[in-house]
Enzyme design. Sequence first.
Site, PDB file in Angstrom:
ATOM      1  N   ASN A   1       4.933   1.528  -1.747  1.00  0.00           N
ATOM      2  CA  ASN A   1       4.974   1.344  -0.286  1.00  0.00           C
ATOM      3  C   ASN A   1       6.161   0.451   0.051  1.00  0.00           C
ATOM      4  OD1 ASN A   1       3.821   1.848   2.338  1.00  0.00           O
ATOM      5  ND2 ASN A   1       3.219  -0.296   2.374  1.00  0.00           N
ATOM      6  N   LYS A   2       6.383   0.261   1.333  1.00  0.00           N
ATOM      7  CA  LYS A   2       7.527  -0.523   1.806  1.00  0.00           C
ATOM      8  C   LYS A   2       7.715  -1.803   1.020  1.00  0.00           C
ATOM      9  CE  LYS A   2      10.004   0.224   4.241  1.00  0.00           C
ATOM     10  NZ  LYS A   2      11.217   0.849   3.682  1.00  0.00           N
TER      11      LYS A   2
ATOM     12  N   ASP B   1       3.522   5.220   0.447  1.00  0.00           N
ATOM     13  CA  ASP B   1       4.486   6.331   0.434  1.00  0.00           C
ATOM     14  C   ASP B   1       4.215   7.312  -0.693  1.00  0.00           C
ATOM     15  OD1 ASP B   1       6.012   4.316   2.174  1.00  0.00           O
ATOM     16  OD2 ASP B   1       7.116   6.200   2.327  1.00  0.00           O
TER      17      ASP B   1
ATOM     18  N   ARG C   1      15.215  11.290   1.417  1.00  0.00           N
ATOM     19  CA  ARG C   1      14.369  10.126   1.116  1.00  0.00           C
ATOM     20  C   ARG C   1      13.422  10.497  -0.021  1.00  0.00           C
ATOM     21  NH1 ARG C   1      12.215   6.181   5.422  1.00  0.00           N
ATOM     22  NH2 ARG C   1      12.811   4.794   3.725  1.00  0.00           N
TER      23      ARG C   1
ATOM     24  N   ALA D   1       5.687   8.094   5.759  1.00  0.00           N
ATOM     25  CA  ALA D   1       5.476   9.219   4.836  1.00  0.00           C
ATOM     26  C   ALA D   1       4.819  10.449   5.493  1.00  0.00           C
ATOM     27  CB  ALA D   1       4.693   8.742   3.616  1.00  0.00           C
TER      28      ALA D   1
ATOM     29  N   GLN E   1      10.611  -2.811  10.558  1.00  0.00           N
ATOM     30  CA  GLN E   1       9.584  -1.884  11.051  1.00  0.00           C
ATOM     31  C   GLN E   1       8.352  -2.643  11.555  1.00  0.00           C
ATOM     32  OE1 GLN E   1      11.343  -1.496   8.272  1.00  0.00           O
ATOM     33  NE2 GLN E   1      11.483   0.625   7.599  1.00  0.00           N
TER      34      GLN E   1
END
Length: 338
Positions: A247-248, A237, A91, A52, A196
């Site tokens: 978040n992820k 994020d 995104r 982010a 990631q």
Amino acid sequence: MTEIRSVEWVGGEDGHVRILDQTLLPGEETYIDISFLKSACEAIRTLKVRGAPLLGVFGLYALALGVRQLGNSTGAQKAMQDSARSIKATRPTAVNLSAEIDSSTRTAKNVEDVSMLVAMTIARGSAVAKSDAAASDMIGQHGQELIADGGLYLTHCNTGSLATAGIGTALGIFKTAHRAGKRFRVLVPESRPLLQGSRLTAWELEREGIPYKLCCESALGAIYSTMNVHATITGADRIARNGDTANKTGTLIHAILCERYGVPFYIAAPFSTFDTGCPNGEGVPIEHRGAHEVRRVKGILVAPAEANAVNPAFDVTPAELISGFVTEKGILQPPFGD
Ligand code: MRU
């Protein structure tokens, strides 16, 4: 050790953005130069550049490229609006991307000179990079009270120098502790589908010499229920006003397991990731990505070629599961006020 520079503007107004292509890590450390809006948007969409806070910086450089490319034919303001729209569509969940673009277009709404607008936008990108690096340093400092000598910590996705313009948020806390001589271990879930965790976080921890082990997300139940985890720290994020945090995908699994097994669960994020316009998690736009990311691992088919998949890139952790928010101003609890 030299710090990683994941995004950098090279040259003057006629220069370009240089990024470390994160899709090639950890196998290859390749930098690519981007000079046009279309390739900048493609780099964001394919996660060559990601995280982010880093997207906030890169988005501004992408905006400068768009204004430079389109400005002389359409006029500076139309070039800025059209470029802003394309970049923001890449995104939707990471608030830094749209927030930096919106704030920059507002500030520059009366600038009609293309070259001045390009210069202003590059300068703004560099200023955001500088303040994000400073915020990372402060988050690293404020997070030290969470790191105990000999402790075992979990994190998720990648929140380091590949996701920010500095040492990182959750990873910045680990780096700061390690550089101060603390001894602790980190467990790194791989973060499927795009890995990631295993590709990027493991690479950054290894560079720093921080002891870590990988795990699969499917092992998290076994890990939390049988190992003595000191705390879990992830990034964000987008943080809503009430503290609900996107978040992820997979972050919510950690938070639920943390509550079940009595492990403190922290979010580390700069103020730039707080969305004061978003009252709660229901207002966060969640990016859904293609089935191909689930079907393949690094291009190799691991499912039937036509298998469909559900692939939300982010989840939302309710505020009540979060023990605190490590920010550049200290560890906060909601309500955050203005
Ligand atoms: O899809 P990604 O890799 O951009 O997702 C990144 C994350 O979820 C990070 O945890 C978040 O952006 C914080 S980075 C400091």
